[in-house]
Scaffold this motif. Structure first.
Motif, PDB file in Angstrom:
ATOM      1  N   PRO A 232      31.554   9.678  33.298  1.00  0.00           N
ATOM      2  CA  PRO A 232      32.874   9.499  33.915  1.00  0.00           C
ATOM      3  C   PRO A 232      33.980   9.409  32.867  1.00  0.00           C
ATOM      4  CG  PRO A 232      31.620   7.448  33.965  1.00  0.00           C
ATOM      5  CD  PRO A 232      30.668   8.509  33.489  1.00  0.00           C
ATOM      6  N   GLU A 233      35.188   9.766  33.295  1.00  0.00           N
ATOM      7  CA  GLU A 233      36.354   9.697  32.416  1.00  0.00           C
ATOM      8  C   GLU A 233      36.733   8.238  32.158  1.00  0.00           C
ATOM      9  OE1 GLU A 233      37.894  12.411  31.245  1.00  0.00           O
ATOM     10  OE2 GLU A 233      36.739  13.886  32.384  1.00  0.00           O
ATOM     11  N   LEU A 234      37.355   7.978  31.009  1.00  0.00           N
ATOM     12  CA  LEU A 234      37.882   6.647  30.734  1.00  0.00           C
ATOM     13  C   LEU A 234      39.148   6.426  31.551  1.00  0.00           C
ATOM     14  CD1 LEU A 234      37.498   6.422  26.846  1.00  0.00           C
ATOM     15  CD2 LEU A 234      36.104   5.279  28.566  1.00  0.00           C
ATOM     16  N   PRO A 235      39.463   5.174  31.881  1.00  0.00           N
ATOM     17  CA  PRO A 235      40.693   4.910  32.634  1.00  0.00           C
ATOM     18  C   PRO A 235      41.929   5.402  31.879  1.00  0.00           C
ATOM     19  CG  PRO A 235      39.288   2.958  32.566  1.00  0.00           C
ATOM     20  CD  PRO A 235      38.690   3.945  31.614  1.00  0.00           C
ATOM     21  N   VAL A 236      42.871   5.971  32.607  1.00  0.00           N
ATOM     22  CA  VAL A 236      44.088   6.495  31.986  1.00  0.00           C
ATOM     23  C   VAL A 236      44.834   5.389  31.250  1.00  0.00           C
ATOM     24  CG1 VAL A 236      46.336   7.544  32.451  1.00  0.00           C
ATOM     25  CG2 VAL A 236      44.315   8.344  33.676  1.00  0.00           C
ATOM     26  N   ARG A 237      44.854   4.188  31.838  1.00  0.00           N
ATOM     27  CA  ARG A 237      45.589   3.091  31.190  1.00  0.00           C
ATOM     28  C   ARG A 237      44.988   2.737  29.826  1.00  0.00           C
ATOM     29  NH1 ARG A 237      42.437   0.684  35.096  1.00  0.00           N
ATOM     30  NH2 ARG A 237      41.066  -1.023  34.417  1.00  0.00           N
ATOM     31  N   LEU A 238      43.679   2.993  29.652  1.00  0.00           N
ATOM     32  CA  LEU A 238      43.053   2.739  28.358  1.00  0.00           C
ATOM     33  C   LEU A 238      43.413   3.835  27.369  1.00  0.00           C
ATOM     34  CD1 LEU A 238      41.173   1.283  26.413  1.00  0.00           C
ATOM     35  CD2 LEU A 238      39.233   2.427  27.508  1.00  0.00           C
TER      36      LEU A 238
ATOM     37  N   MET B 134      44.706   1.419  21.639  1.00  0.00           N
ATOM     38  CA  MET B 134      43.609   2.377  21.688  1.00  0.00           C
ATOM     39  C   MET B 134      43.984   3.651  20.941  1.00  0.00           C
ATOM     40  SD  MET B 134      40.538   3.054  22.772  1.00  0.00           S
ATOM     41  CE  MET B 134      39.443   4.318  23.454  1.00  0.00           C
ATOM     42  N   ILE B 135      45.213   4.109  21.135  1.00  0.00           N
ATOM     43  CA  ILE B 135      45.670   5.322  20.443  1.00  0.00           C
ATOM     44  C   ILE B 135      45.609   5.125  18.934  1.00  0.00           C
ATOM     45  CG2 ILE B 135      47.688   6.780  20.013  1.00  0.00           C
ATOM     46  CD1 ILE B 135      48.485   6.282  22.956  1.00  0.00           C
ATOM     47  N   LYS B 136      46.080   3.965  18.461  1.00  0.00           N
ATOM     48  CA  LYS B 136      46.052   3.694  17.023  1.00  0.00           C
ATOM     49  C   LYS B 136      44.623   3.584  16.512  1.00  0.00           C
ATOM     50  CE  LYS B 136      47.747   0.474  13.498  1.00  0.00           C
ATOM     51  NZ  LYS B 136      48.527  -0.765  13.243  1.00  0.00           N
ATOM     52  N   ALA B 137      43.746   2.902  17.272  1.00  0.00           N
ATOM     53  CA  ALA B 137      42.352   2.745  16.854  1.00  0.00           C
ATOM     54  C   ALA B 137      41.676   4.109  16.736  1.00  0.00           C
ATOM     55  CB  ALA B 137      41.598   1.863  17.841  1.00  0.00           C
TER      56      ALA B 137
ATOM     57  N   ALA C 230      36.717  -0.579  30.216  1.00  0.00           N
ATOM     58  CA  ALA C 230      36.017   0.449  30.994  1.00  0.00           C
ATOM     59  C   ALA C 230      34.634  -0.006  31.430  1.00  0.00           C
ATOM     60  CB  ALA C 230      35.910   1.745  30.180  1.00  0.00           C
ATOM     61  N   GLY C 231      34.226  -1.219  31.009  1.00  0.00           N
ATOM     62  CA  GLY C 231      32.924  -1.733  31.420  1.00  0.00           C
ATOM     63  C   GLY C 231      31.751  -0.968  30.845  1.00  0.00           C
TER      64      GLY C 231
ATOM     65  N   ILE D 183      36.656  10.773  25.155  1.00  0.00           N
ATOM     66  CA  ILE D 183      37.923  10.545  24.465  1.00  0.00           C
ATOM     67  C   ILE D 183      38.464  11.910  24.060  1.00  0.00           C
ATOM     68  CG2 ILE D 183      39.046   9.511  22.463  1.00  0.00           C
ATOM     69  CD1 ILE D 183      36.839   7.402  22.423  1.00  0.00           C
ATOM     70  N   PRO D 184      39.640  12.328  24.514  1.00  0.00           N
ATOM     71  CA  PRO D 184      40.169  13.652  24.170  1.00  0.00           C
ATOM     72  C   PRO D 184      40.155  13.900  22.663  1.00  0.00           C
ATOM     73  CG  PRO D 184      41.517  12.641  25.859  1.00  0.00           C
ATOM     74  CD  PRO D 184      40.538  11.583  25.413  1.00  0.00           C
ATOM     75  N   GLY D 185      39.814  15.128  22.289  1.00  0.00           N
ATOM     76  CA  GLY D 185      39.636  15.458  20.882  1.00  0.00           C
ATOM     77  C   GLY D 185      40.834  15.143  20.016  1.00  0.00           C
ATOM     78  N   HIS D 186      42.063  15.411  20.520  1.00  0.00           N
ATOM     79  CA  HIS D 186      43.243  15.219  19.666  1.00  0.00           C
ATOM     80  C   HIS D 186      43.429  13.764  19.268  1.00  0.00           C
ATOM     81  CE1 HIS D 186      45.052  14.110  23.585  1.00  0.00           C
ATOM     82  NE2 HIS D 186      45.866  13.367  22.870  1.00  0.00           N
ATOM     83  N   MET D 187      42.917  12.824  20.088  1.00  0.00           N
ATOM     84  CA  MET D 187      43.068  11.406  19.759  1.00  0.00           C
ATOM     85  C   MET D 187      42.253  11.026  18.525  1.00  0.00           C
ATOM     86  SD  MET D 187      43.092   9.566  23.521  1.00  0.00           S
ATOM     87  CE  MET D 187      43.470   7.943  22.818  1.00  0.00           C
ATOM     88  N   LEU D 188      41.184  11.782  18.254  1.00  0.00           N
ATOM     89  CA  LEU D 188      40.317  11.496  17.105  1.00  0.00           C
ATOM     90  C   LEU D 188      40.479  12.519  15.991  1.00  0.00           C
ATOM     91  CD1 LEU D 188      37.113  10.536  19.117  1.00  0.00           C
ATOM     92  CD2 LEU D 188      38.496   8.982  17.744  1.00  0.00           C
TER      93      LEU D 188
END
Length: 406
Positions: A8-14, A20-23, A40-41, A83-88
């Motif tokens: 499943p996808e991660l919550p949008v708010r996360l 999270m973006i910085k991490a 996200a449990g 986690i979308p690729g661009h974030m990492l």
């Protein structure tokens, strides 16, 4: 047998949480895993299963006892946790696109993929075992390999801009810092400090090119600290010159002048080459011009006549792969031609600059393009200006609308 359902996808708010973006940008997987668990449990055992990691390894990461640096592991985390690729700092992952198969994909999917087809491939368990017993003490070859990667980073920075490289460069910097804690030999440690200085300067440069000045200043300071440890004054002069240029962009001419002067002092102390001293003199000249009337200093016809052939020569010498450098020199040349009243020639030069400008992600390039476009305002009705604006809308529509460079 039915295909297993995707995770499943991660919550949008996360995914939109600044922490999270910085991490993700820093590849701080200890924090990423903790946030995934909290919001996200997805507990450590599930993280291990979804990312093809051992539970003990996930536990060590979450306890900040181990870092995950290998690209294949980062890709598994991106895919396993969605986690979308661009974030990492990765390219877009296959699951981010619609599931459309090309003819080649269909042909490849018809090939056997069962256990017999994979029996000759090493498993990740084997890779983990081999990595755990490998010698981790850095050597001279380690330093050389890292220097080679830095050369590649600079080349790609010239071609595409540094924003997309930044996560990888920061990860490399953190890796080198961890190696410094293991290094015992003086020569290897000296080499690693030099590599760390280079990576910190490159990180600062990517922030500066994106006009993220406070972050740039932080990493330039890191670069100076590493270089000072090995008394590399030539490198320190280069970093100070970068900081002087940044101060000029920020309209801090007094600081820019002080930094340029300090850079010259360091360069002269080691007998800097004429080329280096000339570059530093140019930084000082920029600062002096900013302290005075910038419009008056650059608009005088005599200066423009002198500057035009020099800029044209620099553009001709610029490497074909250095897209940002070509864009800079072309826009400088176009502005100089416009100052002399050569509207058609200026617009022609600026049109040629759009190709390298569209190839890089650089807020500084975008800034120079906007300045030239604003200087065209009195000539909007002229055919040459109309043609340029038309080409600009096609090549870089975001610049026309005033939004950041795509």
């Amino acid at each position: 047998m039915p295909e297993p359902s995707p995770p499943p996808e991660l919550p949008v708010r996360l995914l939109t949480d600044p922490e999270m973006i910085k991490a993700c940008r820093l590849r701080d997987f200890a924090l990423v895993f903790r946030m995934v668990k909290k919001y996200a449990g997805i507990y450590p055992s599930m993280i291990a299963r979804r990312c093809d990691l051992t539970p003990s390894r996930v536990g060590e990461v979450m306890a900040a006892k181990r870092k995950l640096l290998h690209m294949d592991v980062v890709e598994r985390i991106s895919d396993g946790l969605r986690i979308p690729g661009h974030m990492l700092g990765l390219s877009s992952r296959a699951w981010e696109s619609p599931p459309e198969l090309s003819a080649t994909d269909r042909e490849a999917s018809s090939q056997p993929t069962g256990p017999s087809a994979r029996s000759s491939m090493p498993t990740r368990d084997v890779d983990d075992v081999l990595a755990s017993v490998a010698c981790t003490s850095p050597s001279a070859s380690t330093v050389q390999a890292l220097r080679s990667s830095i050369e590649d980073y600079w080349r790609r920075d010239d071609e595409h801009g540094g924003e997309v490289l930044r996560p990888a460069v920061i990860g490399q910097l953190r890796y080198v810092e961890s190696l410094l804690t293991q290094s015992r030999g003086d020569s290897v440690r000296h080499g690693l400090l030099g590599v760390a200085a280079e990576l910190a300067r490159l990180t600062g440069w990517t922030h500066f090119d994106a006009r993220q000045f406070s972050q740039a200043r932080f990493y330039f300071g890191e670069a100076l600290r590493f270089a000072k440890d090995i008394d590399d004054r030539q490198f320190m002069a280069n970093v100070l010159a970068c900081m002087s240029l940044q101060a000029t962009y920020q309209d801090r001419p007094t600081g820019a002048l002080a930094l340029a002067t300090a850079a010259q002092d360091h360069a002269r102390a080691i007998g800097g080459t004429p080329r280096v001293l000339s570059m530093l003199s140019m930084r000082e000249a920029f600062a002096h011009a900013t302290l005075g009337s910038r419009s008056g200093a650059h608009a005088r016809l005599g200066e423009a006549e002198i500057a035009e052939p020099l800029i044209a020569q620099a553009l001709h010498r610029e490497s074909s792969t250095n897209q940002r450098g070509r864009a800079f020199h072309a826009f400088w040349l176009a502005r100089t031609q416009l100052q002399q009243g050569n509207l058609e020639q200026a617009c022609h030069t600026a049109v040629n600059a759009l190709t390298p400008a569209s190839a890089v992600t650089s807020e500084r390039v975008t800034g120079h393009l906007r300045e030239f476009s604003m200087q065209l305002s009195p000539h909007r009705a002229e055919p040459a200006a109309v043609a340029f604006e038309s080409q600009l809308r096609q090549a870089l529509p975001a610049v026309v609308s005033g939004s950041p460079h795509p």
